[in-house]
Motif scaffolding. Sequence first.
Motif, short mmCIF file in Angstrom:
data_model
loop_
_atom_site.label_atom_id
_atom_site.label_comp_id
_atom_site.label_asym_id
_atom_site.label_seq_id
_atom_site.Cartn_x
_atom_site.Cartn_y
_atom_site.Cartn_z
N GLU A 1 0.84 -1.20 0.00
CA GLU A 1 0.00 0.00 0.00
C GLU A 1 0.87 1.25 0.00
O GLU A 1 0.62 2.20 -0.76
CB GLU A 1 -0.92 -0.01 1.21
CG GLU A 1 -1.99 -1.09 1.17
CD GLU A 1 -2.93 -1.01 2.35
OE1 GLU A 1 -2.62 -0.28 3.32
OE2 GLU A 1 -3.98 -1.68 2.32
N ARG A 2 1.90 1.26 0.83
CA ARG A 2 2.81 2.42 0.87
C ARG A 2 3.55 2.57 -0.46
O ARG A 2 3.78 3.69 -0.93
CB ARG A 2 3.81 2.25 2.02
CG ARG A 2 3.20 2.39 3.40
CD ARG A 2 4.28 2.52 4.47
NE ARG A 2 5.13 1.34 4.53
CZ ARG A 2 4.88 0.29 5.33
NH1 ARG A 2 3.81 0.28 6.10
NH2 ARG A 2 5.72 -0.73 5.34
N ARG A 3 3.91 1.43 -1.05
CA ARG A 3 4.64 1.49 -2.32
C ARG A 3 3.78 2.10 -3.42
O ARG A 3 4.28 2.89 -4.23
CB ARG A 3 5.07 0.07 -2.72
CG ARG A 3 5.83 0.01 -4.03
CD ARG A 3 6.16 -1.42 -4.39
NE ARG A 3 6.72 -1.50 -5.73
CZ ARG A 3 6.91 -2.64 -6.38
NH1 ARG A 3 6.59 -3.78 -5.81
NH2 ARG A 3 7.43 -2.64 -7.59
N LEU A 4 2.49 1.77 -3.45
CA LEU A 4 1.62 2.34 -4.46
C LEU A 4 1.50 3.85 -4.27
O LEU A 4 1.55 4.62 -5.24
CB LEU A 4 0.23 1.69 -4.41
CG LEU A 4 -0.80 2.23 -5.40
CD1 LEU A 4 -0.30 2.09 -6.85
CD2 LEU A 4 -2.13 1.51 -5.23
N ARG A 5 1.35 4.29 -3.04
CA ARG A 5 1.27 5.74 -2.78
C ARG A 5 2.56 6.44 -3.21
O ARG A 5 2.51 7.51 -3.83
CB ARG A 5 0.99 5.99 -1.29
CG ARG A 5 -0.40 5.57 -0.85
CD ARG A 5 -0.68 6.04 0.57
NE ARG A 5 -2.01 5.69 0.98
CZ ARG A 5 -3.11 6.37 0.65
NH1 ARG A 5 -3.03 7.44 -0.12
NH2 ARG A 5 -4.30 5.99 1.09
N ALA A 6 3.69 5.85 -2.89
CA ALA A 6 4.97 6.45 -3.27
C ALA A 6 5.13 6.49 -4.79
O ALA A 6 5.68 7.44 -5.35
CB ALA A 6 6.12 5.67 -2.63
N LEU A 7 4.62 5.46 -5.46
CA LEU A 7 4.74 5.40 -6.91
C LEU A 7 3.90 6.47 -7.59
O LEU A 7 4.34 7.11 -8.55
CB LEU A 7 4.32 4.01 -7.40
CG LEU A 7 4.67 3.64 -8.84
CD1 LEU A 7 6.16 3.80 -9.10
CD2 LEU A 7 4.23 2.21 -9.12
N VAL A 8 2.67 6.70 -7.08
CA VAL A 8 1.83 7.76 -7.64
C VAL A 8 2.51 9.11 -7.45
O VAL A 8 2.57 9.93 -8.38
CB VAL A 8 0.44 7.75 -6.98
CG1 VAL A 8 -0.39 8.94 -7.47
CG2 VAL A 8 -0.31 6.45 -7.29
N ALA A 9 3.03 9.35 -6.26
CA ALA A 9 3.69 10.63 -5.98
C ALA A 9 4.91 10.84 -6.87
O ALA A 9 5.20 11.96 -7.31
CB ALA A 9 4.09 10.69 -4.51
N HIS A 10 5.64 9.76 -7.16
CA HIS A 10 6.86 9.88 -7.96
C HIS A 10 6.56 10.01 -9.45
O HIS A 10 7.14 10.87 -10.13
CB HIS A 10 7.75 8.65 -7.71
CG HIS A 10 8.95 8.60 -8.58
ND1 HIS A 10 10.04 9.43 -8.40
CD2 HIS A 10 9.25 7.82 -9.66
CE1 HIS A 10 10.95 9.17 -9.31
NE2 HIS A 10 10.50 8.19 -10.10
N ALA A 11 5.67 9.14 -9.96
CA ALA A 11 5.43 9.10 -11.39
C ALA A 11 4.47 10.17 -11.88
O ALA A 11 4.56 10.63 -13.02
CB ALA A 11 4.89 7.72 -11.79
N LEU A 12 3.55 10.59 -11.03
CA LEU A 12 2.54 11.61 -11.40
C LEU A 12 2.48 12.70 -10.33
O LEU A 12 1.47 12.85 -9.65
CB LEU A 12 1.16 10.96 -11.58
CG LEU A 12 0.99 10.03 -12.78
CD1 LEU A 12 -0.33 9.29 -12.68
CD2 LEU A 12 1.06 10.84 -14.07
N PRO A 13 3.55 13.46 -10.16
CA PRO A 13 3.56 14.49 -9.11
C PRO A 13 2.48 15.55 -9.29
O PRO A 13 2.05 16.17 -8.32
CB PRO A 13 4.97 15.09 -9.22
CG PRO A 13 5.42 14.76 -10.61
CD PRO A 13 4.81 13.44 -10.93
N ALA A 14 1.99 15.74 -10.52
CA ALA A 14 0.95 16.74 -10.75
C ALA A 14 -0.44 16.26 -10.33
O ALA A 14 -1.40 17.04 -10.35
CB ALA A 14 0.91 17.12 -12.24
#
Length: 237
Positions: A141-154
Motif C-alpha cells: 500500500e505504501r509502495r503504491l502511494r509512493a509510486l503515484v507521488a513519484h510518477a505523477l507528481p501533478a
Amino acid sequence: PEDGRGDCAAYKRALAADCRRREVTFVFGAAASALEVDADGAVEAVRCSDGRAFAADRVVVCAGAATPTLLRSAGLYAPVQPLRGYSITARVTAPGAVEASLVCAPYSLYATRVDDATVRFTCYGELVAVADAAGAHAGLERRLRALVAHALPAADAWCDWRSRPVWSGSRPTTPDCCPLVGPTRVPRLFLNTGHSFNGWRESAQTAAHLGAVVAGDESPVGAYRAAWDPARFAPFG
C-alpha cells in the motif's frame, strides 16, 4: 477504440436489471459454502453459510478467486490462484485530470478515468494462498502511494488521491491467464471462472459459450472453446 474503458459497476447493475426482467432470482447475504453431491457423485445442491440448501439441475461455479475453496467440497481442484491487486480511486477536483487511460513507464503504473468524477491508480499484484487471506500488505500500500507521488507528481493538482484509502481485491488467475469455462468431471457441475486480468471484459462471451454448452447447442465462440475448456488442466480430463 483501443483505449476504450467501461464502468463494470454500471454493467453489473444493467445486467442484474435484465436478469430480473427474465425472472431470475438473486439471493443475498448467504454465501455459497459447499456443493452437495448425490450417491452417484453428481452435484445436486448448493449449501449456503446460513444453512439453506438450493437444489439444482445444473450448478455453475462463478466464484472468482474463491473457486478452489468451494470446489473442494465436491472433490475437485481448480488451478485458480488469487492475485491480489491494489488501487486508489480518487475524486477529480480540478481540470487537468487524466481523460482516458495512461501507463507510466517504466513503472507500469496505470491511471484510468473511471467516470466524469473519479480516476483510478493501480499497478502490481501479489499472489496469496487463498482469496480471503487476512489483511492487505501494508508495505505494498505504501509502495503504491509512493509510486503515484513519484510518477505523477501533478496528480495533487487535479484529484484527492492522498486522502483516499488503498483498496485491494483478488483476481482469479489461472496458469495460462485464460478462464475455465465448461463441464467438470463431476456430473451437472460447470465452471465459468478464472478470468484473470480480463475480468468482466470476457464475461458476456464466456456466459454465451457456457449457456450453449449446458444447453447442448453450438457455441458462438469457435476456437475459444478449446482455449477455455477446463479439461486442459488435470484432473478435469
